[in-house]
Structure formats: structure tokens, C-alpha cells
Design a protein around this motif. Structure first.
Motif, PDB file in Angstrom:
ATOM      1  N   ILE A  31       4.442  28.262  41.407  1.00 25.13           N
ATOM      2  CA  ILE A  31       4.007  25.988  41.520  1.00 25.13           C
ATOM      3  C   ILE A  31       3.767  25.671  40.582  1.00 25.13           C
ATOM      4  O   ILE A  31       4.593  24.814  39.703  1.00 25.13           O
ATOM      5  CB  ILE A  31       3.049  26.212  42.434  1.00 25.13           C
ATOM      6  CG1 ILE A  31       3.571  26.331  43.632  1.00 25.13           C
ATOM      7  CG2 ILE A  31       2.764  24.230  42.547  1.00 25.13           C
ATOM      8  CD1 ILE A  31       3.117  26.155  44.513  1.00 25.13           C
ATOM      9  N   VAL A  32       2.923  26.932  39.675  1.00 22.47           N
ATOM     10  CA  VAL A  32       2.695  25.605  37.910  1.00 22.47           C
ATOM     11  C   VAL A  32       4.086  26.012  36.506  1.00 22.47           C
ATOM     12  O   VAL A  32       4.177  25.636  36.624  1.00 22.47           O
ATOM     13  CB  VAL A  32       1.319  27.217  37.708  1.00 22.47           C
ATOM     14  CG1 VAL A  32       1.714  26.758  35.621  1.00 22.47           C
ATOM     15  CG2 VAL A  32       0.252  26.352  38.170  1.00 22.47           C
ATOM     16  N   VAL A  33       4.661  27.515  37.388  1.00 22.49           N
ATOM     17  CA  VAL A  33       5.676  27.349  35.966  1.00 22.49           C
ATOM     18  C   VAL A  33       7.047  26.295  36.890  1.00 22.49           C
ATOM     19  O   VAL A  33       7.815  26.267  35.738  1.00 22.49           O
ATOM     20  CB  VAL A  33       6.356  29.073  36.587  1.00 22.49           C
ATOM     21  CG1 VAL A  33       7.533  29.290  36.016  1.00 22.49           C
ATOM     22  CG2 VAL A  33       4.763  30.203  35.821  1.00 22.49           C
ATOM     23  N   LEU A  34       7.098  26.410  37.916  1.00 23.37           N
ATOM     24  CA  LEU A  34       8.237  25.439  38.001  1.00 23.37           C
ATOM     25  C   LEU A  34       7.732  23.911  37.811  1.00 23.37           C
ATOM     26  O   LEU A  34       8.808  23.790  37.349  1.00 23.37           O
ATOM     27  CB  LEU A  34       8.660  25.723  39.762  1.00 23.37           C
ATOM     28  CG  LEU A  34       9.299  26.883  40.202  1.00 23.37           C
ATOM     29  CD1 LEU A  34       9.412  26.735  41.857  1.00 23.37           C
ATOM     30  CD2 LEU A  34      10.455  27.664  39.692  1.00 23.37           C
ATOM     31  N   SER A  35       7.094  24.185  37.475  1.00 18.19           N
ATOM     32  CA  SER A  35       6.288  22.388  37.361  1.00 18.19           C
ATOM     33  C   SER A  35       6.006  22.499  35.883  1.00 18.19           C
ATOM     34  O   SER A  35       6.645  21.142  35.752  1.00 18.19           O
ATOM     35  CB  SER A  35       4.990  22.101  38.190  1.00 18.19           C
ATOM     36  OG  SER A  35       4.148  22.627  37.490  1.00 18.19           O
ATOM     37  N   THR A  36       6.449  22.987  35.388  1.00 13.18           N
ATOM     38  CA  THR A  36       5.958  23.239  33.636  1.00 13.18           C
ATOM     39  C   THR A  36       7.818  23.173  33.525  1.00 13.18           C
ATOM     40  O   THR A  36       7.743  22.179  33.004  1.00 13.18           O
ATOM     41  CB  THR A  36       5.306  24.657  33.149  1.00 13.18           C
ATOM     42  OG1 THR A  36       3.934  24.097  33.477  1.00 13.18           O
ATOM     43  CG2 THR A  36       5.531  24.651  31.542  1.00 13.18           C
ATOM     44  N   MET A  40       9.226  20.126  31.712  1.00 10.00           N
ATOM     45  CA  MET A  40       9.651  20.066  29.947  1.00 10.00           C
ATOM     46  C   MET A  40      10.998  19.665  30.368  1.00 10.00           C
ATOM     47  O   MET A  40      11.686  18.732  29.429  1.00 10.00           O
ATOM     48  CB  MET A  40       9.595  21.813  29.169  1.00 10.00           C
ATOM     49  CG  MET A  40       8.242  22.052  29.555  1.00 10.00           C
ATOM     50  SD  MET A  40       7.646  20.677  28.508  1.00 10.00           S
ATOM     51  CE  MET A  40       8.114  21.120  26.792  1.00 10.00           C
ATOM     52  N   ALA A  41      11.811  20.064  31.146  1.00  7.55           N
ATOM     53  CA  ALA A  41      12.895  19.506  31.134  1.00  7.55           C
ATOM     54  C   ALA A  41      13.252  17.773  31.581  1.00  7.55           C
ATOM     55  O   ALA A  41      14.066  17.274  30.142  1.00  7.55           O
ATOM     56  CB  ALA A  41      13.938  19.885  32.555  1.00  7.55           C
TER      57      ALA A  41
END
Length: 61
Positions: A31-36, A40-41
Motif C-alpha cells: 500500500i505504501v509503494v502504490l500510494s507513493t 508521484m505520478a
């Protein structure tokens, strides 16, 4: 060929020492990676839109 076999034995030995994350930790990290990535996008999309607008305004002068 002896070095290759020794290499893979060492790899297996090291992989046994790895502390793999539990399911709850893995879910949290995902979840942290996807939300980051999403943040950023969106950030770079906004920056790109702002720079494009500034360049269009500057060229229109």
C-alpha cells in the motif's frame, strides 16, 4: 563448474537466513509503494502541466 555449484550453495545458504515479511507487513508495504507511486505520478503530471502552460504563455508573447 565447481565455482558455479558453490555459488548456488552459497545463495541457498543466504536465502535461508532471510527474514521474509509476514502477510500483514507485506500488505502494508504494498500500500505504501502504490500510494507513493500514485502521489508521484500526480505530482509530476501537475508539474508538467504547469511547465507546459508557462512555455505556451511565454511563446505567445
Amino acid at each position: 563448474m565447481g565455482n558455479i555449484g558453490g555459488f548456488f550453495n552459497n545463495v541457498l545458504s543466504e536465502m535461508r537466513k532471510v527474514s521474509w515479511p509476514k502477510r500483514k507487513e507485506l500488505t502494508r508495504y504494498t500500500i505504501v509503494v502504490l500510494s507513493t507511486c500514485i502521489f508521484m505520478a500526480l505530482f509530476f503530471a501537475l508539474v508538467d502541466t504547469g511547465i507546459s502552460a508557462a512555455v505556451r504563455w511565454f511563446l505567445a508573447l
